[in-house]
Scaffold this motif. Sequence first.
Motif, PDB file in Angstrom:
ATOM      1  N   ALA A 126     -28.834  59.844 -20.991  1.00 50.17           N
ATOM      2  CA  ALA A 126     -28.320  59.882 -19.621  1.00 50.17           C
ATOM      3  C   ALA A 126     -28.325  58.482 -19.011  1.00 50.17           C
ATOM      4  O   ALA A 126     -27.375  58.081 -18.327  1.00 50.17           O
ATOM      5  CB  ALA A 126     -29.154  60.845 -18.773  1.00 50.17           C
ATOM      6  N   ARG A 129     -25.534  56.448 -20.450  1.00 55.47           N
ATOM      7  CA  ARG A 129     -24.253  56.765 -19.804  1.00 55.47           C
ATOM      8  C   ARG A 129     -24.195  56.182 -18.390  1.00 55.47           C
ATOM      9  O   ARG A 129     -23.137  55.801 -17.911  1.00 55.47           O
ATOM     10  CB  ARG A 129     -24.032  58.281 -19.801  1.00 55.47           C
ATOM     11  N   LEU A 130     -25.356  56.118 -17.724  1.00 62.89           N
ATOM     12  CA  LEU A 130     -25.375  55.484 -16.398  1.00 62.89           C
ATOM     13  C   LEU A 130     -25.026  53.999 -16.520  1.00 62.89           C
ATOM     14  O   LEU A 130     -24.173  53.484 -15.789  1.00 62.89           O
ATOM     15  CB  LEU A 130     -26.764  55.625 -15.759  1.00 62.89           C
ATOM     16  N   PHE A 131     -25.649  53.334 -17.473  1.00 62.55           N
ATOM     17  CA  PHE A 131     -25.472  51.888 -17.589  1.00 62.55           C
ATOM     18  C   PHE A 131     -24.095  51.503 -18.135  1.00 62.55           C
ATOM     19  O   PHE A 131     -23.596  50.430 -17.844  1.00 62.55           O
ATOM     20  CB  PHE A 131     -26.588  51.262 -18.448  1.00 62.55           C
ATOM     21  N   LEU A 135     -21.357  57.988 -16.973  1.00 60.83           N
ATOM     22  CA  LEU A 135     -21.970  59.052 -16.175  1.00 60.83           C
ATOM     23  C   LEU A 135     -21.235  59.192 -14.841  1.00 60.83           C
ATOM     24  O   LEU A 135     -20.912  60.297 -14.405  1.00 60.83           O
ATOM     25  CB  LEU A 135     -23.450  58.734 -15.946  1.00 60.83           C
ATOM     26  N   LYS A 136     -20.935  58.056 -14.209  1.00 60.83           N
ATOM     27  CA  LYS A 136     -20.200  58.088 -12.943  1.00 60.83           C
ATOM     28  C   LYS A 136     -18.799  58.648 -13.152  1.00 60.83           C
ATOM     29  O   LYS A 136     -18.309  59.403 -12.335  1.00 60.83           O
ATOM     30  CB  LYS A 136     -20.106  56.685 -12.341  1.00 60.83           C
ATOM     31  N   ILE A 139     -18.593  62.390 -13.209  1.00 58.91           N
ATOM     32  CA  ILE A 139     -18.659  62.971 -11.867  1.00 58.91           C
ATOM     33  C   ILE A 139     -17.308  62.800 -11.165  1.00 58.91           C
ATOM     34  O   ILE A 139     -16.826  63.666 -10.470  1.00 58.91           O
ATOM     35  CB  ILE A 139     -19.774  62.313 -11.045  1.00 58.91           C
TER      36      ILE A 139
END
Lengths: 165, 279
Positions: A126, A129-131, A135-136, A139
């Motif tokens: 997770a 995927r954020l970095f 991840l963004k 959304i």
Amino acid sequence: MPNDFSPAPLGKNCPAPPGFSDFNQAIRRIYFSTMQAIPLDLAKPGMTLARDVANAIGIVLVPAGATLTDAHLERLAKMEVASIIVSESVDIPGKVRLTPEQRLERLTDRFSRVNDRPEMAKIHDAFRRLFDGSLKRSIEIAVTTPSELSPSPELTEENHEPLKP
Amino acid sequence: MNPSSLELKRKVQRLQSLPTLPGIVQKISQLVDNPNVSTAKIGEEISKDQVLSAKVLKLVNSSFYGLSGRISSINQALVLLGFNVVKGLVLSTSVFEKLTREMIGFYEHSLGCAIAAGIIAKEIGHPDKDEIWIAGLLHDIGKVIMWVNLPDDFAEIVDEAKRTRQFITDVEKEHLSITHTDVADWLATKWHLPISVREPMIYHHSPSRAKTAKVQTAIVHLANILVNAYGFGQSGDDLVPPLDDQSAKLLGLTDRLLDEIILRLDEELSVTNTEDYLG
């Protein structure tokens, strides 16, 4: 695990910020604008405030969304506000920003002792995927096209049953 | 155990009796112990120390995301956040004040954990988010006490953990027989912090030991992991500690919920400027 995207991805307990009655608009503001805390002396007229500037006892001096003017900056300096949060990306002298690659490398190192645990591998993934920005984006897809979106296998597989606390 | 470890162990145990808290804090503790003293009286007493009150309010208002809202006075803080949270704020303000510039990473880690704990509490709809927030802020207070009072010795512990790629808790156990969570336990007991704040503080590495505040403890346990994973601040540990399976179940931690929490956390931490809090 709901497959539709209402209630919106922020969770049911998250109210829209003041001035953003439309929930999608609120999410867009939160997720898709860059936000950065900068020292006041790097602020320039024309920049957009991403968060309210409040004094120590919480009174709002300039609200989020305002375009900064010389008058604002003078007033904030008088109030001894040290830093503000703007929507622009600003280079801060003396602060080195890690490249995405460096960030991911450090992340991998931090998880090196726990990756054999499935739950930790998930948390690691997770953050990866954020970095790397995905991840963004996941959304973003959810916000823009909720009806067309089929549940991503990445988000649904191997879920355990949520237990109520 | 070698002789220097024994000596260090004695030094750490002596911390238990150290008057580490400033006068105002001791005075407030006494007031709190007296059942005849009203909340308003306590608020008045804290407000008399203007520097302390200003710092407490600044802390609350700079990161009110996880909390109940903006606060303009100590009395309002007492009403909105409750006495235990204000007590925790006063405690943390007094202890963190002793941190030097090079230890700021510790403060960042604590604040990051408080923010993460507040976010998790909100996402799962836990009613006690203010207390959970403060437990997050205080979870590593034992490390702060050790570092401030035994800077060289504690720096060695942190160093050894880094060198041997162990967790600080394990190095502490090896050399001191006690850990930073034991020190936190002394403080929490001295300060009569409620079990709902005490258990998350002292069991953040061993959440299954919580007897009463199981969910709150699971939240701070996860918050500590996430803030370490994010790389915000410096807990002293370079490594992310493992997640307890029971805690994940207790929180109903699905992949989707985890994603949401992490996005929220990124949103908050990317704009958190710790210089604002300490000043």
